[in-house]
Design an enzyme around this catalytic site. Structure first.
Site, PDB file in Angstrom:
ATOM      1  N   LYS A  81     -37.931  53.633   1.847  1.00 57.45           N
ATOM      2  CA  LYS A  81     -37.759  54.576   3.521  1.00 57.45           C
ATOM      3  C   LYS A  81     -36.817  55.925   3.054  1.00 57.45           C
ATOM      4  O   LYS A  81     -35.821  55.804   2.651  1.00 57.45           O
ATOM      5  CB  LYS A  81     -37.946  53.874   4.513  1.00 57.45           C
ATOM      6  CG  LYS A  81     -37.611  53.986   5.604  1.00 57.45           C
ATOM      7  CD  LYS A  81     -37.411  52.774   6.834  1.00 57.45           C
ATOM      8  CE  LYS A  81     -38.037  52.966   8.436  1.00 57.45           C
ATOM      9  NZ  LYS A  81     -37.611  51.316   9.025  1.00 57.45           N
ATOM     10  N   SER A 155     -40.806  50.483  12.084  1.00 59.23           N
ATOM     11  CA  SER A 155     -41.351  52.344  11.482  1.00 59.23           C
ATOM     12  C   SER A 155     -41.223  51.887  10.180  1.00 59.23           C
ATOM     13  O   SER A 155     -41.541  53.343   9.694  1.00 59.23           O
ATOM     14  CB  SER A 155     -39.440  52.424  12.268  1.00 59.23           C
ATOM     15  OG  SER A 155     -38.626  51.849  11.271  1.00 59.23           O
ATOM     16  N   SER A 179     -38.425  46.228  11.962  1.00 58.21           N
ATOM     17  CA  SER A 179     -39.282  46.956  11.307  1.00 58.21           C
ATOM     18  C   SER A 179     -39.642  46.746  10.077  1.00 58.21           C
ATOM     19  O   SER A 179     -40.346  47.013   9.240  1.00 58.21           O
ATOM     20  CB  SER A 179     -38.762  49.005  11.574  1.00 58.21           C
ATOM     21  OG  SER A 179     -38.152  49.229  12.124  1.00 58.21           O
TER      22      SER A 179
END
Length: 598
Positions: A81, A155, A179
């Site tokens: 990420k 997310s 997330s």
């Protein structure tokens, strides 16, 4: 890279290299096959970056004297990420104006690379990791891997998407409010949300620094557990890193007990509700006992994360960023942090501590709590209508987790009537990660769902024989066997039965005189035979307590098993055998005890 090598698991990559495939060929092929217009990626490795990593990989292999087995992630591609640092890459947190060039790897990235893994790209996210939707990014919404009309979840949207589509076997996400779990549920993959502080956050752009966790997405539970074992561990550079006390169970008993919320909310989503109810029946078929518990403290704690002073942690995290450069929805959330005083923050912390204690007490006696990963899923169009409300719904069963210091494992649970995935999540107290994974492996094998969105069947899973980290494997031969009088000394210390097996054919068994309850003595002998034993994994920190209760003439030494393994086990001092009865011919303690009752 051939299309056939998409949806590779770790075992598939390892096998490819054992079959003489070359990392440069496979990984350059993979990189060439990736679409630069795919907005699940924010950045992909350049050819030069890949070559530099391949050079490092060769150096690691040389240090390992050419033994790939010493590099558990040799040549395995992965993604992270884009709020996690990698040396030589930009870190953007999906805010181009915030971007900076990272000079060093995040600790977890450094550990994965040291094990041979190759970083192939950095992935899209809800900006500054604020959201559970996957739509709050200047790079556009990452769409669901099953149906492009629906959200991917966030997310960690990009990290989940690239794993679900089989582009990489694992990726790193982050999990503050869910997330690392919601996108796993929406994309039919595994999301391991580790105990807070197990995976260091050094090199992570914080969202809520006191509760952030770097998380793992993978196609299988076993792969996620392997990656966590490599990336995890204490890091003095992270003020919130913790040492594992090694007091929690490392496995789960054959017939576990799970808690279920007494009131379940699906916001009218009957399709997701049907998958969850089916999952509960499947759990029962696996021997799980289900019991409802009061869910109101979980719900109350969940509300604190976005509707209380904790939102001020997000405000702190983006200090110095021009508000004009922040996504409007994200900006609206983080600006709320200015509404709270220091007094509000302390009051909220007292409430968090009280609710966390209540929650952990409620889970005592259970092996896990099982919840829907998300109560519902929404289309992109719906998300535009209610960006905050629907995001909040997604967090119903996730937002409380890190505030209560729980470990969590999101698992695929099946496809809804419309073909979209739905998942379940298992939650347990801190450091129960390996126990959750042990059951997660059983769960995934029982469902036989395809891997992510690849359509590929779950490959056969090999039974783990390695002793889990943080435990001691003990062979018991007599009164500690299942159902015997002293078995409680193991079970009350969270020891888990692994298997029944045999010693090597070099032992004799004796019934010791005058012991209460009756106990045997096991002694090595040149004219012995194989004796039945049970193997139990006991948490490392509880092993000393267990040994302290063992009376003379017994003690703990090393036993050799029939297959050559060496484990800790009960041995007997020779002086006690002179007046003991030789019961070797019975082959085990149970058979002898049965004979005394006839």
């Amino acid at each position: 890279m051939s299309h056939a090598s998409l949806a590779f698991t770790l075992a598939d990559w390892q096998q490819a290299y054992r079959d003489a495939a070359q990392p440069a060929e496979l990984l350059h092929g993979l990189l060439a096959s990736l679409d630069t217009a795919d907005n699940a990626w924010i950045s992909l490795a350049s050819a030069a970056q890949l070559d530099a990593q391949l050079g490092d990989l060769q150096a690691l292999l040389d240090q390992a004297e050419g033994q790939q087995s010493k590099l558990p992630l040799y040549g395995v591609p992965f993604a992270i990420k884009d709020n996690i640092d990698a040396a030589g890459w930009a870190t953007t947190a999906a805010c181009p104006e915030f971007a900076y060039a990272a000079e060093t790897d995040a600790t977890v990235v450094a550990r994965l690379r040291a094990a041979g893994a190759i970083l192939i790209g950095k992935t899209n996210l809800d900006q500054f990791a604020t959201g559970l939707v996957g739509t709050r990014s200047p790079h556009g919404a990452v769409v669901n891997s099953f149906n492009a009309d629906y959200v991917s979840g966030g997310s960690s949207s990009g990290s989940a998407s690239v794993v679900a589509r089989g582009l990489v076997p694992f990726s790193l996400g982050t999990d503050t409010a869910g997330s690392g779990r919601v996108p796993a549920g929406f994309n039919n993959i595994v999301g391991l949300k580790p105990t807070k502080g197990w995976l260091p956050n050094t090199g992570l752009v914080p969202a809520c620094r006191t509760v952030d966790c770097i998380s793992i997405f993978a196609l299988t539970v076993g792969d996620a557990e392997t990656v966590a074992g490599i990336a995890g561990g204490y890091d003095a550079a992270d003020a919130y890193s913790r040492q594992n006390p090694n007091s929690a169970p490392v496995g789960m008993k054959a017939a576990p007990s799970f808690a279920v919320p007494d009131s379940l909310e699906f916001f009218g989503d009957t399709l997701t509700q049907a998958v969850f109810e089916q999952a509960l029946e499947q759990l029962k078929s696996l021997g799980v006992t289900l019991k409802t518990i009061d869910f109101s403290p979980f719900r109350q704690l969940a509300e604190q994360l976005y509707y209380g002073p904790w939102v001020a942690e997000r405000t702190v995290a983006v200090e110095g960023v021009d508000p004009a450069h922040i996504d409007p929805v994200v900006r609206g959330i983080v600006e709320n942090g200015h509404r709270y005083s220091a007094c509000d923050a302390y009051k909220a912390e007292y409430l968090r501590a009280e609710l966390s204690r209540t929650i952990n007490d409620a889970l005592t006696g259970f092996d896990a709590l099982v919840v829907p990963t998300s109560p519902t899923i929404r289309s992109l169009a719906e998300m535009q209508q209610e960006p905050v409300l629907f995001n909040s719904q997604f967090g119903t069963y996730t937002n409380f987790t890190n505030l209560a210091d729980l470990s969590a494992l999101a698992l695929p649970a099946g496809l809804r009537g419309d073909g979209l995935p739905a998942g379940i999540t298992l939650l347990a107290p801190a450091w129960h990660d390996r126990a959750l994974a042990a059951f997660g492996n059983r769960w995934q094998a029982s469902l036989e769902l395809p891997l992510g969105a690849t359509g590929r069947a779950l490959p056969p899973q090999t039974a783990a024989t390695a002793i889990p980290a943080g435990s001691v494997r003990v062979a018991v031969v007599g009164a500690h066997l299942t159902g015997m009088p002293l078995n409680f000394q193991l079970t009350t210390r969270d020891a888990v039965l692994v298997e029944q097996t045999l010693t090597s054919p070099h032992y004799r068994l004796y019934a010791l005189a005058g012991t209460v309850p009756p106990k045997p003595g096991l002694a090595r002998s040149s004219d012995g035979t194989s004796i039945i034993v049970e193997l139990w994994d006991i948490p490392l920190a509880r092993f000393g307590e267990f040994v302290a209760e063992i009376p003379a003439p017994l003690g703990i030494g090393n036993l050799t098993l029939a297959d050559g393994r060496s484990v800790k086990g009960f041995i007997c001092e020779p002086w006690a055998l002179s007046d003991a009865r030789d019961i070797t011919s019975f082959g085990g303690w149970r058979a002898f005890i049965a004979s005394t009752k006839k």
